[in-house]
Design a protein around this motif. Structure first.
Motif, mmCIF file in Angstrom:
data_model
loop_
_atom_site.group_PDB
_atom_site.id
_atom_site.type_symbol
_atom_site.label_atom_id
_atom_site.label_comp_id
_atom_site.label_asym_id
_atom_site.label_seq_id
_atom_site.Cartn_x
_atom_site.Cartn_y
_atom_site.Cartn_z
ATOM 1 N N ASP A 170 0.829 -1.213 0.000
ATOM 2 C CA ASP A 170 0.000 0.000 0.000
ATOM 3 C C ASP A 170 0.860 1.259 0.000
ATOM 4 O OD1 ASP A 170 -2.216 -1.545 0.060
ATOM 5 O OD2 ASP A 170 -2.838 -1.039 2.098
ATOM 6 N N SER A 213 -11.260 -3.388 -2.538
ATOM 7 C CA SER A 213 -10.787 -3.454 -3.921
ATOM 8 C C SER A 213 -11.679 -2.645 -4.837
ATOM 9 C CB SER A 213 -10.754 -4.915 -4.410
ATOM 10 O OG SER A 213 -9.870 -5.687 -3.635
ATOM 11 N N ASN A 214 -11.041 -2.045 -5.839
ATOM 12 C CA ASN A 214 -11.754 -1.421 -6.944
ATOM 13 C C ASN A 214 -11.031 -1.821 -8.227
ATOM 14 O OD1 ASN A 214 -9.520 0.368 -7.335
ATOM 15 N ND2 ASN A 214 -10.341 1.731 -5.767
ATOM 16 N N PRO A 215 -11.472 -1.386 -9.389
ATOM 17 C CA PRO A 215 -10.832 -1.851 -10.635
ATOM 18 C C PRO A 215 -9.340 -1.566 -10.740
ATOM 19 C CG PRO A 215 -12.965 -0.858 -11.117
ATOM 20 C CD PRO A 215 -12.696 -0.605 -9.670
ATOM 21 N N THR A 216 -8.804 -0.629 -9.960
ATOM 22 C CA THR A 216 -7.388 -0.260 -10.113
ATOM 23 C C THR A 216 -6.515 -0.613 -8.917
ATOM 24 O OG1 THR A 216 -7.859 1.973 -9.281
ATOM 25 C CG2 THR A 216 -7.951 1.631 -11.677
ATOM 26 N N THR A 217 -7.073 -0.682 -7.711
ATOM 27 C CA THR A 217 -6.240 -0.921 -6.529
ATOM 28 C C THR A 217 -6.921 -1.864 -5.544
ATOM 29 O OG1 THR A 217 -7.191 0.997 -5.369
ATOM 30 C CG2 THR A 217 -5.178 1.375 -6.667
ATOM 31 N N SER A 218 -6.076 -2.448 -4.676
ATOM 32 C CA SER A 218 -6.539 -3.224 -3.529
ATOM 33 C C SER A 218 -5.756 -2.744 -2.321
ATOM 34 C CB SER A 218 -6.323 -4.726 -3.743
ATOM 35 O OG SER A 218 -7.113 -5.210 -4.801
ATOM 36 N N THR A 219 -6.447 -2.326 -1.274
ATOM 37 C CA THR A 219 -5.775 -1.713 -0.134
ATOM 38 C C THR A 219 -6.299 -2.283 1.183
ATOM 39 O OG1 THR A 219 -7.403 0.089 -0.175
ATOM 40 C CG2 THR A 219 -5.308 0.469 -1.313
#
Length: 331
Positions: free
Chosen positions: A161, A189-195
């Protein structure tokens, strides 16, 4: 468990059954209005609804934000909301539980939600409110479990992250208060990142047996987080846990031994940090927080933490044990 309340109580009940009826459930972004009725059979519900949305309008007809705690009715000796810890400026809900195995030890559960964004001074004010709550608790005689979506990122929690100011400020607060964050995998998660922004924080990390994830509920984009905790028992030795009738063991002050530090690795870690990218476009307050958080992470990884020896049988039980540089004149 963390979720947004855009799902029915029926779906939540099915989830509870699939997780073998957890003793405690923390919910974030419940989106409940004061007029909404909400209950799960077998659980006592505590809730704090958001009364105003982000534009300052009333949420009487449509809920926003909000937190809740569900407690299994037959598991605990007593349950009560900690109204003295309520801070209207933040979405936090505090509940005190007691178990028959150790009734003198309060277990404090906090469900918390912090919306994303906000300037550095606002974030510092938020942390000041949290610190005020922590100081109102006697963490030497209670167990604290804080769980929720804080929209904060730090590389100590998930190395992949990118740190944000909220993560740096909260990381420093938890460290100063002797708290440890237990979730170390992406939770959102979203289409561009995972945090990793859904956190579980406690003052007794040794009692956390496991932290796992499960599929999101309904249309939520957050994983469920399942945490198994071993309840303390009277015969466990800990400076925080004392059987009824016995004297309280004083805390032992932990410190780092600089004489055995791996300074070469510390220097290499600091030289490898991309400072221009880290501090670009940051305000002065944010840049300072990022600098100290990065420095602390480099030092804590290479300087071992130690404590003075425990008292011998001849020592007085109430005698504090200080780090070697705290002399009698300083005390």
């Amino acid at each position: 468990a963390f979720s947004r309340y855009n799902l029915s109580a029926c779906i939540l009940t099915e989830c509870i059954n699939s997780m073998h009826s957890p003793d405690i459930i923390c919910l974030c972004e419940t989106w409940l209005c004061p007029t909404n009725r909400f209950s799960i059979p077998g659980y006592t519900t505590f809730r704090k609804d958001r009364l105003l949305n982000n534009l300052g309008a009333s949420t009487s007809s449509r809920g926003y934000g909000g937190v809740a705690i569900l407690v299994k009715g037959d598991r605990f000796l007593s349950t009560k909301e900690c109204l003295h810890l309520d801070r209207h400026e933040s979405e936090t809900l505090w509940v005190e539980l007691r178990v028959s195995e150790l009734p003198q030890l309060p277990i404090i559960i906090c469900s918390i939600y912090r919306p994303p964004g906000g300037p550095a001074p606002e974030m510092q004010q938020y942390c000041d409110l949290l610190e005020d709550c922590f100081q109102s608790l006697d963490l030497s005689k209670s167990m604290l479990v804080l769980a929720g979506d804080l929209n904060a990122r730090h590389k100590d929690w998930s190395p992949a992250d990118a740190m944000n100011p909220a993560g740096c400020t909260l990381h420093n607060l938890f460290s100063c208060c002797g708290l440890e964050q237990m979730v170390h995998f992406p939770t959102h998660s979203n289409p561009t990142t995972s945090t990793c922004i859904d956190l579980i924080v406690t003052n007794m990390p040794d009692l956390v047996l496991s932290v796992d994830s499960a599929a999101p509920l309904g249309a939520s984009d957050h994983l469920q987080i399942a945490c198994r905790i071993k309840l303390p028992t009277p015969n466990m030795f800990s400076p925080h846990i004392t059987p009824t009738g016995s004297s309280l063991t004083r805390p032992r002050f932990a410190f780092r031994r600089a004489s055995v530090a791996d300074w070469r690795t510390v220097n290499a870690d600091l030289l490898a940090t991309d400072w221009p990218s880290l501090l670009r476009n940051a305000s002065v307050d944010t840049a300072v927080a990022l600098f100290y958080s990065t420095l602390h992470a480099a030092l804590s990884g290479q300087i071992p933490l130690t404590s003075p020896p425990r008292p011998s049988s001849q020592d007085t039980p109430q005698k504090p044990h200080y780090p070697p540089w705290v002399t009698g004149s300083l005390r």
